[in-house]
Design a protein around this motif. Structure first.
Motif, PDB file in Angstrom:
ATOM      1  N   GLY A  53       0.815  -1.207   0.000  1.00  0.00           N
ATOM      2  CA  GLY A  53       0.000   0.000   0.000  1.00  0.00           C
ATOM      3  C   GLY A  53       0.851   1.260   0.000  1.00  0.00           C
ATOM      4  O   GLY A  53       0.528   2.246  -0.672  1.00  0.00           O
ATOM      5  N   MET A  54       1.958   1.212   0.761  1.00  0.00           N
ATOM      6  CA  MET A  54       2.851   2.376   0.801  1.00  0.00           C
ATOM      7  C   MET A  54       3.493   2.618  -0.563  1.00  0.00           C
ATOM      8  O   MET A  54       3.553   3.756  -1.053  1.00  0.00           O
ATOM      9  N   ILE A  55       3.981   1.540  -1.191  1.00  0.00           N
ATOM     10  CA  ILE A  55       4.596   1.673  -2.516  1.00  0.00           C
ATOM     11  C   ILE A  55       3.576   2.200  -3.521  1.00  0.00           C
ATOM     12  O   ILE A  55       3.873   3.070  -4.354  1.00  0.00           O
ATOM     13  N   GLU A  56       2.359   1.679  -3.427  1.00  0.00           N
ATOM     14  CA  GLU A  56       1.304   2.097  -4.344  1.00  0.00           C
ATOM     15  C   GLU A  56       1.001   3.581  -4.186  1.00  0.00           C
ATOM     16  O   GLU A  56       0.830   4.313  -5.161  1.00  0.00           O
ATOM     17  N   SER A  57       0.926   4.044  -2.966  1.00  0.00           N
ATOM     18  CA  SER A  57       0.647   5.456  -2.715  1.00  0.00           C
ATOM     19  C   SER A  57       1.793   6.343  -3.188  1.00  0.00           C
ATOM     20  O   SER A  57       1.565   7.408  -3.775  1.00  0.00           O
ATOM     21  N   PHE A 355       0.845   9.773 -22.315  1.00  0.00           N
ATOM     22  CA  PHE A 355       0.935   9.421 -20.897  1.00  0.00           C
ATOM     23  C   PHE A 355      -0.341   9.738 -20.117  1.00  0.00           C
ATOM     24  O   PHE A 355      -0.822   8.882 -19.347  1.00  0.00           O
ATOM     25  N   PRO A 356      -0.938  10.937 -20.264  1.00  0.00           N
ATOM     26  CA  PRO A 356      -2.152  11.224 -19.493  1.00  0.00           C
ATOM     27  C   PRO A 356      -3.291  10.257 -19.769  1.00  0.00           C
ATOM     28  O   PRO A 356      -4.043   9.888 -18.848  1.00  0.00           O
ATOM     29  N   PHE A 357      -3.440   9.818 -21.027  1.00  0.00           N
ATOM     30  CA  PHE A 357      -4.507   8.874 -21.349  1.00  0.00           C
ATOM     31  C   PHE A 357      -4.237   7.508 -20.717  1.00  0.00           C
ATOM     32  O   PHE A 357      -5.163   6.834 -20.245  1.00  0.00           O
ATOM     33  N   LEU A 358      -2.970   7.098 -20.711  1.00  0.00           N
ATOM     34  CA  LEU A 358      -2.614   5.811 -20.098  1.00  0.00           C
ATOM     35  C   LEU A 358      -2.878   5.836 -18.598  1.00  0.00           C
ATOM     36  O   LEU A 358      -3.422   4.877 -18.027  1.00  0.00           O
ATOM     37  N   ILE A 359      -2.505   6.922 -17.941  1.00  0.00           N
ATOM     38  CA  ILE A 359      -2.727   7.032 -16.499  1.00  0.00           C
ATOM     39  C   ILE A 359      -4.207   7.150 -16.180  1.00  0.00           C
ATOM     40  O   ILE A 359      -4.681   6.642 -15.163  1.00  0.00           O
ATOM     41  N   LEU A 365      -9.411   2.232 -13.097  1.00  0.00           N
ATOM     42  CA  LEU A 365      -9.650   0.859 -12.623  1.00  0.00           C
ATOM     43  C   LEU A 365      -9.750   0.787 -11.107  1.00  0.00           C
ATOM     44  O   LEU A 365     -10.372  -0.139 -10.559  1.00  0.00           O
ATOM     45  N   PHE A 366      -9.148   1.750 -10.403  1.00  0.00           N
ATOM     46  CA  PHE A 366      -9.092   1.695  -8.944  1.00  0.00           C
ATOM     47  C   PHE A 366      -9.672   2.948  -8.293  1.00  0.00           C
ATOM     48  O   PHE A 366      -9.441   3.194  -7.110  1.00  0.00           O
ATOM     49  N   VAL A 367     -10.424   3.744  -9.063  1.00  0.00           N
ATOM     50  CA  VAL A 367     -10.891   5.019  -8.540  1.00  0.00           C
ATOM     51  C   VAL A 367     -11.838   4.851  -7.359  1.00  0.00           C
ATOM     52  O   VAL A 367     -11.967   5.753  -6.515  1.00  0.00           O
ATOM     53  N   ILE A 376      -7.173  11.083  -6.575  1.00  0.00           N
ATOM     54  CA  ILE A 376      -6.421  12.283  -6.967  1.00  0.00           C
ATOM     55  C   ILE A 376      -5.789  12.072  -8.345  1.00  0.00           C
ATOM     56  O   ILE A 376      -5.842  12.948  -9.216  1.00  0.00           O
ATOM     57  N   LEU A 377      -5.214  10.899  -8.532  1.00  0.00           N
ATOM     58  CA  LEU A 377      -4.568  10.585  -9.810  1.00  0.00           C
ATOM     59  C   LEU A 377      -5.588  10.595 -10.949  1.00  0.00           C
ATOM     60  O   LEU A 377      -5.324  11.124 -12.034  1.00  0.00           O
ATOM     61  N   PHE A 378      -6.762  10.035 -10.687  1.00  0.00           N
ATOM     62  CA  PHE A 378      -7.814  10.007 -11.699  1.00  0.00           C
ATOM     63  C   PHE A 378      -8.251  11.426 -12.056  1.00  0.00           C
ATOM     64  O   PHE A 378      -8.410  11.767 -13.240  1.00  0.00           O
TER      65      PHE A 378
END
Length: 448
Positions: A53-57, A355-359, A365-367, A376-378
């Motif tokens: 979870g830390m790495i993911e964040s 890149f923005p479309f890929l992200i 998928l995880f929003v 935030i990333l979404f």
């Protein structure tokens, strides 16, 4: 304007970093899952989940910072685009001054242009300007181009037909053909255009009057670009989106800026200036000769001007060549001259266009997960993607005058462009030739 934007992005970045710091300060936050909302017990599996979870964040917040920078750059590019649309001069909007009407020689190189040469000549023979001649040079065409040119020359005294002699070694076909036409020119002014270009009736009159009224040494006109190949059109739509900050008329017309170029479909200059910049002989081996001729004029401090004329000129682009051949014509010679720059352009294109479309796809998928970093990333990737859509749609509809659908297909266009640049770079590294207009040319490394 720029300082305010930088301050805003710095503030947003600080908020994101501060939030991430709060998250890492509370390990229990990382121990929540959708299936089990209770904190995981302090066992080996729990430690593993905490670590993941830390790495993911960390990853998500790092990506968010990159996207914030991209958002800032696209905001700047959009500002440059709309400033270019609003402020770029037009061919038919200038303060007219009294002047003489010098003879103009229109030079048209033609190779395998049987589909378009007739329309081009028809449009030029209907001009309101009287004092001009049209020199059409057939470049060893394998279709009916030469026959069509001869027929026009037979029926119209203004048309002069020339069959180019065998191209010497080291010359690009178009450059040799232009020189062949120049040697027969009797006009004081030279107007270079392409065989797949259609002109309005007042184009020569407007060009001459604009050139002389504004006391210019050279004038080039941006046409409406008609790209028949849909894949080429989508790719070049995205390329054009990123070009306004450096290659717009505003930049070209600014004497303090170093960048200079001619639009190959239409530029007019005096014989004196043409000789001074080296004629086409000075760019005989160049495949993007028009850009280099314009750069030479700018370097020699000639007063040049680029104007919009998409409502007055319609120019073909790419012809029957594939999207890869069309991109190779630009990418390969550019890479051989500036390897580091073009390599940087590939990575920059990937970062800002794709890149923005890929992200956005990844974060969507995880929003709905419990990790705020995904939300935030979404949100940031959605903003970036929206800005790209705005730029692509504006470019397609306003400047290319194509369908809005071309703008909505920005992810596909971005993919085509990035793959095309990569293909060109790889071709430049391993091949020794390039195919254009059913003719192969040797690849010359400008650094050797």
């Amino acid at each position: 304007m720029n300082s305010k934007l930088l301050l805003l992005f710095a503030l947003v970045s600080m908020i994101v970093f501060s939030h991430s710091a709060d998250v890492f300060a509370e390990p229990e936050y990382l121990l929540f899952t959708i299936e089990n909302p209770e904190p995981i017990r302090d066992d080996s599996f729990g430690h593993f989940v905490t670590f993941v979870g830390m790495i993911e964040s960390i990853l998500n917040y790092s990506l968010a910072i990159i996207l914030i920078v991209i958002c800032g750059i696209w905001t700047f590019l959009l500002f440059a685009m709309f400033n270019s649309i609003r402020s770029s001069p037009f061919l038919d909007k200038f303060e007219r001054q009294k002047h003489n009407n010098p003879k103009v020689t229109v030079i048209i190189p033609a190779r395998n242009e049987e589909k378009d040469i007739g329309r081009c000549l028809d449009s030029l023979l209907e001009q309101t300007y009287d004092n001009y001649e049209i020199i059409v040079i057939d470049d060893s065409s394998e279709d009916k181009t030469n026959k069509i040119i001869l027929e026009y020359a037979k029926n119209n005294s203004k048309v002069v037909s020339i069959s180019a002699r065998t191209k010497p070694s080291g010359w690009m076909g178009k450059n040799w053909t232009c020189m062949e036409g120049y040697k027969k020119a009797t006009g004081e002014l030279l107007l270079f255009t392409d065989a797949d270009t259609v002109h309005s009736q007042e184009i020569i009159s407007l060009a001459v009057s604009h050139l002389l009224s504004c006391n210019l040494d050279a004038l080039t006109v941006l046409p409406h670009i008609e790209i028949k190949n849909i894949w080429t059109r989508l790719g070049f739509n995205m390329m054009a989106c990123m070009g306004h900050a450096q290659f717009s008329p505003i930049q070209i017309n600014d004497p303090s800026k170093k960048i200079g170029l001619f639009a190959g479909s239409f530029f007019i200059l005096s014989k004196k200036v043409y000789d001074a910049i080296g004629t086409h002989e000075g760019v005989k081996s160049e495949i993007i000769e028009d850009s280099i001729l314009g750069q030479k004029a700018k370097d020699l401090k000639y007063k040049m001007k680029m104007v919009r004329g998409e409502h007055l000129i319609n120019a073909g682009f790419g012809g029957d060549n594939s999207v890869w051949q069309t991109l190779n014509r630009i990418v390969i010679p550019s890479y051989l001259k500036q390897k580091k720059f073009m390599t940087g352009m590939f990575f920059a294109g990937f970062l800002f266009l794709l890149f923005p479309f890929l992200i956005l796809g990844y974060s969507s998928l995880f929003v709905w997960s419990s990790l705020l970093s995904f939300q935030i990333l979404f949100a940031i990737s959605l903003i970036d993607s929206f800005l790209i859509f705005i730029a692509a749609t504006a470019q397609a509809k306003i400047l290319f005058r194509s369908s809005v659908i071309d703008g909505l297909l920005a992810p596909l266009g971005s993919t085509i462009l990035i793959l095309g640049i990569l293909n060109g770079i790889l071709r430049a590294k391993k091949d020794t030739w390039i195919l254009w207009k059913q003719r192969t040319y040797p690849i010359i490394d400008g650094n050797k």
